[in-house]
Design a protein around this motif. Sequence first.
Motif, PDB file in Angstrom:
ATOM      1  N   ALA A 204       5.843   8.455  -7.790  1.00 47.90           N
ATOM      2  CA  ALA A 204       4.872   8.875  -6.786  1.00 47.90           C
ATOM      3  C   ALA A 204       4.185   7.665  -6.170  1.00 47.90           C
ATOM      4  CB  ALA A 204       3.838   9.812  -7.411  1.00 47.90           C
ATOM      5  N   LEU A 205       3.866   6.675  -7.005  1.00 52.38           N
ATOM      6  CA  LEU A 205       3.248   5.450  -6.497  1.00 52.38           C
ATOM      7  C   LEU A 205       4.180   4.725  -5.533  1.00 52.38           C
ATOM      8  CD1 LEU A 205       0.993   3.329  -6.519  1.00 52.38           C
ATOM      9  CD2 LEU A 205       2.069   2.326  -8.556  1.00 52.38           C
ATOM     10  N   ALA A 210       5.694   3.178  -0.060  1.00 49.38           N
ATOM     11  CA  ALA A 210       6.696   3.207   1.004  1.00 49.38           C
ATOM     12  C   ALA A 210       6.136   3.891   2.256  1.00 49.38           C
ATOM     13  CB  ALA A 210       7.951   3.924   0.517  1.00 49.38           C
ATOM     14  N   ALA A 211       5.384   4.988   2.048  1.00 51.38           N
ATOM     15  CA  ALA A 211       4.790   5.693   3.181  1.00 51.38           C
ATOM     16  C   ALA A 211       3.761   4.822   3.885  1.00 51.38           C
ATOM     17  CB  ALA A 211       4.144   6.990   2.701  1.00 51.38           C
ATOM     18  N   ALA A 216       2.164   1.697   8.547  1.00 55.59           N
ATOM     19  CA  ALA A 216       1.691   0.441   9.111  1.00 55.59           C
ATOM     20  C   ALA A 216       2.675  -0.091  10.150  1.00 55.59           C
ATOM     21  CB  ALA A 216       1.495  -0.580   7.989  1.00 55.59           C
ATOM     22  N   GLY A 217       3.965  -0.008   9.837  1.00 60.13           N
ATOM     23  CA  GLY A 217       4.980  -0.467  10.790  1.00 60.13           C
ATOM     24  C   GLY A 217       4.966   0.351  12.070  1.00 60.13           C
ATOM     25  N   LEU A 237       5.464  -6.960   5.186  1.00 57.52           N
ATOM     26  CA  LEU A 237       4.635  -6.414   4.116  1.00 57.52           C
ATOM     27  C   LEU A 237       5.388  -6.370   2.791  1.00 57.52           C
ATOM     28  CD1 LEU A 237       2.696  -3.423   5.751  1.00 57.52           C
ATOM     29  CD2 LEU A 237       1.764  -5.615   5.000  1.00 57.52           C
ATOM     30  N   LEU A 238       6.619  -5.902   2.838  1.00 57.01           N
ATOM     31  CA  LEU A 238       7.422  -5.819   1.612  1.00 57.01           C
ATOM     32  C   LEU A 238       7.685  -7.202   1.044  1.00 57.01           C
ATOM     33  CD1 LEU A 238       9.986  -3.058   2.668  1.00 57.01           C
ATOM     34  CD2 LEU A 238       8.061  -2.824   1.088  1.00 57.01           C
ATOM     35  N   THR A 239       8.018  -8.159   1.917  1.00 62.32           N
ATOM     36  CA  THR A 239       8.279  -9.525   1.454  1.00 62.32           C
ATOM     37  C   THR A 239       7.029 -10.130   0.832  1.00 62.32           C
ATOM     38  OG1 THR A 239       9.942  -9.818   3.166  1.00 62.32           O
ATOM     39  CG2 THR A 239       9.072 -11.817   2.132  1.00 62.32           C
ATOM     40  N   GLY A 240       5.880  -9.900   1.488  1.00 60.55           N
ATOM     41  CA  GLY A 240       4.623 -10.433   0.951  1.00 60.55           C
ATOM     42  C   GLY A 240       4.289  -9.844  -0.399  1.00 60.55           C
TER      43      GLY A 240
END
Length: 259
Positions: A204-205, A210-211, A216-217, A237-240
Motif C-alpha cells: 500500500a505504501l 507511485a501515485a 506530481a509529474g 523524483l524516483l532517481t532522487g
Amino acid sequence: MKAQQPQHAQQSTNARYAQDGYLIELAERLRAQGLPADRVEATVTDLAAHLEESGAEDAEAEFGPVEEFAAQLVPATGERAPQAPDERVETWRWTADTYVDEELLNRFGDEGWEVERVDALGRFVSHRDVAQPQRWEYRRELVTRGREDLDERLAPDGWELCGEWIVYAWYKRPKAASIGPAARLTSTPPAPARSRFFSRKFYALLAVLAAAVAVAGAAVAADENDAASGAGFAAGLLTGAAAVVALAWGVSRWRGRRG
C-alpha cells in the motif's frame, strides 16, 4: 547441645548449595569454551534469577546436565567451534519489510533459525543446527546516532547484534537463558519455501508513493503544457529517492565498519 536444624530448612539449604555448585560449574565450562567473562556473568545471573523466581530447587532438573546446557549456550553467542558445511547446519536467506520483520524473526526463531547477519541486499542470513536446534528471540531498534550505547545497554540482558540496515539494528538472544530446557527443539519444520515476506501495508505504501509521483509529474506537465517535462520530473523524483536511500545505506555501512 546444638539445636537441630528443621528438616525442610536443611533440604532448602542443600538445594541452594546444589544450585550454586551447578551455576559455578556452568560458568567454568562457559569460560573454558571461550565465552567472554562479562557474558558468562550475565548468563549465570539470569539463570540464578530464573531459579529464584520459579522456585525450582534442582538446577539440573530445570536446565539439564551442566555439560549439555553449556553446549547449548555457547553456540548461542557465536563462539561455536568451526563446522564443516555438511548436513548438520541448514542455511536460509530471506527478507521482509519493517511492518512484519520483527514478528517473522521471532516466529522463525521459535523454529530454530539463528540470524548471523544482514547482507548487502538487506536479507537475513540465517542458519539452523539440525543436530541441536534451539529457539531464538529477536528485537529491532532504531539507530540514528551510532549504536555503541545501545549495544552496552542491551548486552546485560543477553542481546547481541546480528544485523544492521540503513537506520535499523537487529538483536538476538537464545531463549535457553530464560526458559531453560523448553528452548530445545525435538523437531523442526522444513525451511520455508519463500524468501520474501512483504506485507499489505508495504505494498500500500508503494502504491501511495507511485501515485504521488504520478500526480506530481502530471501537475508539472499541465503547468508547462509539456508531457515530456512531467515524465522527466517523475523520473527525477524516483532517481532522487533512490539516491537518498543509497546514501543512507552507505553511511550506515561506514558507521558499522568504524564500530
